[in-house]
Write an enzyme that holds these catalytic residues in place. Structure first.
Site: not given
Length: 783
Positions: A220, A367-368, A737
Site C-alpha cells: 500500500q 480500515r481506520c 474508513e
C-alpha cells in the site's frame, strides 16, 4: 458486462459529470502472477511455541533435499546485518528468530528451492531444539512485577513499551469531582485482522550485473518500502525499484514491511536470481499485523439532564511481541484521542499504555485512521450507557451534546481542530429515513409481547488525511502526498501519484478530478500508481488519505498546469493574460464571446506554438502538505431482532448516513460504504483472534476466523449530507474508513438496546449467539 454511464445523482455537490465505469475493470497483474526467468520459491519455517529459547537449528538435511538452493537462519542474516529490522512505530523486530521466539508462527528459518512444493517439503527436514519459556498473553499480567521479561534485547527490562496521554488531567479531575452523574464502563475491542482476499507476497529480483533490485510486492506504500529496503540492505535507493501491481485488498495489512520481504531480498542478494514468497492464509492471519486489541475504561461526567461535562479514558494496548503498529511517530497511540467524538466536552483526559505479550506483533489501521475505530466505538458505547442510566432516548442525548454547526472550526479538549460538520442535520436525516419514531412504537409493542427488538445509534466523527507534515510522519518521512501530470500534444493526459489503490477506484476518482480541473474528459486521463521508478514520492494509501491528500495534490497540480495554459491561451487568442477567462471547459477572451480555445488546443500549442518567454510542454508536479486533517462524520442506525431460542441476531435494517464533504463519484463512495459496513458487521458479530494460556493462536485461518458471505451480509441502506472541508482544494474529506469506524457501535448498541429490559448495559464483541443465549438463559428466558 459494461456499466452504463449515468448522470450523477443529486447527493450533495459533485465535481464530476458522469459515472466512469473503468474502476470495474481489472488490469495489470498480481504479485502471485509474476513469473521471471530462473525464479526460485521461498517458504518459511515458523515456531510452534509462543515463547521458547532456541538451543539448536540443524539445516543440513534441508540443504540436501531435492531442488533446495539455500537455507537461511537468523544467524545467517546476522552476518548480512539483516537480523533485525525497524518497525513503523520506532521499535525493532527480528527478521528470523535469533536466540528465542516470542510468538507462535514467528519466522525461524527460510528455504529457497526450485518449486514451492520443494521448499515447503524441505521445511519439515529442519530440526529445531526449543526450550519452552513462561508465556504471557494477558497484557495486565505482563505488567505485573514478577512477569517474565519478553524483550531481553531492550535496555528497559519491562514489558511496558510506552505511556502516552492527551488532554488536561487536572481540569478533567476537577470536572469529575463536581459532576452529579458519572458513568464508567470497561470495554474490550477484540483482536481482529484485515484478512484481505490476497495475502502478502513479493518477488525480489537482484541483478548482480547492474546492482539493481526490482521488488514486486503487495504494498500500500511502495515508496516507504523502497526507503526501508535501502536502509536495511545497503543498496542505494536509486538502485531499488518497487513495483506494486494490482492488490487484492489491503485494509492496512499491506502497509508494513514484513520479515518475509526482507528474507526474500536477502535470498536474492545471495543467489543473484529472483526469489518469490507468497504467504499462506494461516501465515497472513497468524503473523502479519493484527488490529485493535484494546482494553479500555471510559468514564463520562454529566449533568442530570444528560449534558456531558468531562471524559476520562484509560487504555491498555496489547501490541504483541514487537511494537509494529503503523502510527505516526508523534502519536504512538495513533489518533485515539479523537475519542471525544461528536460531542462538546468541557474537559477530557486520555492515557494509553502499550504492552508486550507473546502474540503476533502489529496494530495496523485496519480500515481506520490510526486507532480511530477503537475511539469511536468506545465513546458511542459509553454515550448509550449514559442514556440508559439517565433514561434518556439515545438520539435525544446526542442532540443535547453535539458540537453545534456554528462552533466550527472546533478545538476539542484533546487538541484536534475539527474543520466542519453538521451533526444535527445528519442524525435528523437518519432518524427520518429509518422511521425512528415508528420503530420505537413497534419496539414497545414487541416488548409487551416478550420479544427482543433493538435500535442502535452511532454518531461518530472520523479524523483522516494523513498530514500535515509538522505533526505527521512515518519513520521520519513527512506525510505529504504527490501528483505528476503530463498533458501530451493531442490533449491526452498521464497522471502519476504517490498513493496506491487496493480497489478504491483511484483510476476513476483521480481521472475525474483532473479532467474537471482541465476541462477534459475522464477518458482522456490515464492514472498510474505503484511504480517507484515513475511515480513521485508519496506515503501511500491507508487511513482514508487518498482523496484528502493525493486528490488534493492532483487538483492543485492540474491548476498549476491550467495557469501555464492560460499564458499559452493568451498568445493564441492574441490578448493579454489578464483578459483570458476560464469557464471550466475553454479559455475565452473578455468581450469577445465567439473567440475561445480548448485545453486540447492549448496542449497542441504547448509543443508547437509557444509564446516567447514560456517554456515548452505542459506538465507539472505538486507535493501537497495539508494544513489540517479532515473530519468526516456519520449517523448510523441498526435495527435488530433477537431469537430467544438460539440467541441469534438478525440485522433487519441498517442505515448509514455519511458526510464526507464534496463527493466526486457517488458510486465509488457507495461501494466503499458497503464494503466497510460488511467488515464492521463481521467484527461485531463473528471475528476474534483469541489465544489460549500457552500462547496458541486459536483462529489462524478462515476455518476459525470467519469472513461473512453474501448470505450473511445484511442489506445496506445509504444516504449522505454534505459539509465541505473549508481547507481542502475540492472540499472533500474521505470516506473509505468511516463505515468500519461507525458501524460496530451501532450493531452493539442495537443488541444491548434489545436486551436492556433485562438490565444489560454492555456486551463485549463479538456478539456470538451463545453469548446472547447465555444472557437470556440467566434471566430465565429460554429455559
Amino acid at each position: 458486462m459494461a456499466l452504463q454511464q449515468t448522470e450523477l445523482r443529486p447527493m450533495g455537490k459533485s465535481i464530476a459529470r458522469k459515472e466512469d465505469p473503468r474502476f470495474l475493470r481489472g488490469k495489470g497483474r498480481y504479485v502471485d502472477d509474476v513469473i521471471l526467468p530462473n525464479m526460485l520459491y521461498m517458504a518459511i519455517l515458523r515456531s510452534p511455541y509462543a515463547h521458547a529459547r532456541i538451543r539448536r537449528i540443524d539445516t543440513s538435511a534441508a540443504l540436501a533435499a531435492p531442488g533446495v538452493k539455500l537455507v537461511l537462519t537468523g544467524e545467517d542474516l546476522a552476518k548480512m546485518n539483516l537480523a533485525w529490522m525497524p518497525t513503523l512505530n520506532g521499535d525493532q523486530q527480528m527478521v528470523l528468530a535469533v536466540d528465542k521466539v516470542l510468538f507462535q508462527y514467528q519466522e525461524v528459518a527460510a528455504v529457497v528451492a526450485e518449486t514451492r512444493a520443494q521448499a515447503e517439503d524441505a521445511l519439515q527436514l529442519i530440526e529445531v531444539d526449543y526450550e519452552p519459556l513462561p508465556v504471557v498473553v494477558d497484557p495486565f499480567k505482563a505488567l505485573e512485577p514478577d512477569a517474565p521479561i519478553l524483550r531481553e534485547d531492550r535496555e528497559k527490562k519491562s514489558n511496558h513499551i510506552w505511556h502516552w496521554e492527551s488532554g488536561d488531567r487536572e481540569e478533567t479531575e476537577n470536572v469529575f469531582r463536581d459532576a452529579p452523574v458519572v458513568v464508567k464502563q470497561d470495554v474490550r475491542f477484540q483482536r481482529v485482522h484485515p484478512s484481505p482476499l490476497e495475502p502478502c507476497g513479493c518477488v525480489a529480483d537482484y541483478n548482480t550485473a547492474t546492482g539493481r533490485l526490482t521488488f514486486y510486492v503487495t504494498s500500500q506504500a511502495p515508496h516507504v518500502h523502497r526507503t526501508v529496503i535501502a536502509m536495511l540492505s545497503g543498496i542505494p535507493e536509486h538502485q531499488i525499484r518497487v513495483i506494486s501491481p494490482d492488490i487484492g485488498g489491503g485494509f492496512g495489512n499491506k502497509v508494513g514491511v514484513y520479515p518475509g520481504y526482507v528474507v526474500a531480498v536477502a535470498a536474492s542478494l545471495k543467489l543473484g536470481v529472483p526469489v518469490k514468497w507468497i504467504e499462506t492464509r494461516t501465515e497472513n492471519i497468524a503473523s502479519t499485523s493484527f488490529a485493535r486489541d484494546f482494553h479500555m475504561t471510559c468514564e463520562i461526567a454529566a449533568r442530570e439532564d444528560g449534558k456531558v461535562l468531562g471524559l476520562r479514558v484509560k487504555t491498555i494496548a496489547d501490541h504483541g511481541a514487537f511494537d509494529a503498529a503503523a502510527n505516526p511517530t508523534k502519536f504512538p497511540a495513533g489518533l485515539f484521542n479523537i475519542v471525544t467524538g461528536s460531542y462538546d466536552f468541557k474537559a477530557a483526559f486520555v492515557e494509553v499504555d502499550a504492552v508486550y505479550t507473546n502474540k503476533a506483533p502489529g496494530g495496523v489501521a485496519y480500515r481506520c485512521s490510526f486507532r480511530v475505530t477503537e475511539a469511536a466505538y468506545l465513546i458511542e458505547r459509553t454515550m448509550d450507557i449514559l442514556a440508559q442510566r439517565l433514561k434518556i432516548d439515545p438520539a435525544e442525548l446526542r442532540f443535547r451534546n453535539f458540537i453545534r454547526k456554528d462552533q466550527f472550526p472546533y478545538k476539542s479538549p484533546t487538541g484536534w481542530v475539527y474543520d466542519s460538520g453538521d451533526y444535527e442535520k445528519t442524525l435528523k436525516l437518519a432518524l427520518e429515513r429509518i422511521g425512528y419514531d415508528e420503530l420505537r412504537k413497534e419496539q414497545a409493542e414487541k416488548r409487551a409481547r416478550g420479544e427482543f427488538m433493538g435500535i442502535g445509534i452511532s454518531t461518530f466523527t472520523e479524523i483522516v488525511g494523513g498530514g500535515p507534515k509538522n505533526t505527521f510522519d512515518i519513520l521520519g518521512i513527512k506525510m505529504f502526498d504527490s501528483a505528476e501530470i503530463r498533458v501530451h500534444p493531442t490533449g491526452k493526459v498521464i497522471a502519476r501519484l504517490g498513493v496506491r489503490h487496493q480497489g478504491q477506484g483511484h483510476e476513476t476518482t483521480f481521472a475525474q478530478i483532473i479532467a474537471e480541473e482541465l476541462g477534459l474528459s475522464a477518458d482522456d486521463v490515464l492514472i498510474e500508481e505503484g511504480d517507484t521508478d515513475t511515480a513521485p514520492y508519496g506515503l501511500g494509501t491507508y487511513a482514508s488519505r487518498s482523496t484528502p491528500t493525493a486528490g488534493a495534490a492532483a487538483a492543485l497540480c492540474a491548476r498549476r498546469i491550467r495557469e501555464k495554459a492560460r499564458k499559452i491561451a493568451a498568445h493564441l487568442l492574441e490578448v493579454g493574460e489578464d483578459d483570458v477567462v476560464w469557464d471550466g471547459t475553454a479559455f475565452s477572451a473578455k468581450g469577445l464571446p465567439g473567440k475561445s480555445v480548448t485545453m486540447k488546443d492549448v496542449a497542441f500549442a504547448a509543443y508547437t506554438d509557444v509564446p516567447d518567454g514560456v517554456e515548452p510542454g505542459l506538465e507539472a508536479t505538486y507535493y501537497y502538505d495539508p494544513p489540517n486533517l479532515t473530519f468526516p462524520h456519520g449517523a448510523y442506525i441498526a435495527v435488530v431482532d433477537i431469537d430467544k431460542g438460539t440467541g441469534a441476531v438478525k440485522v433487519r435494517r441498517f442505515l448509514a448516513v455519511d458526510d464526507c464533504g464534496n463527493v466526486i463519484n457517488p458510486m465509488i463512495v457507495e461501494g466503499q460504504v458497503h464494503g466497510g459496513l460488511t467488515e464492521g458487521f463481521a467484527i461485531a458479530f463473528m471475528q476474534d483472534i483469541p489465544y489460549d494460556s500457552n500462547g496458541n493462536c486459536l483462529a489462524p485461518n478462515w476455518m476459525d476466523y470467519l469472513v461473512p458471505t453474501a448470505l450473511d451480509t445484511p442489506h445496506w441502506e445509504t444516504d449522505r449530507t454534505v459539509t465541505p472541508s473549508p481547507h481542502h482544494p475540492i472540499g472533500a474529506k474521505g470516506v473509505g474508513e468511516s463505515p468500519n469506524v461507525g458501524s460496530p457501535a451501532a450493531f452493539v448498541n442495537a443488541v444491548v438496546d434489545a436486551l436492556s429490559p433485562l438490565g444489560v448495559e454492555h456486551i463485549d464483541m463479538p456478539l456470538y449467539p451463545w453469548k446472547i443465549w447465555k444472557i437470556l438463559r440467566e434471566h430465565g428466558i429460554n429455559e
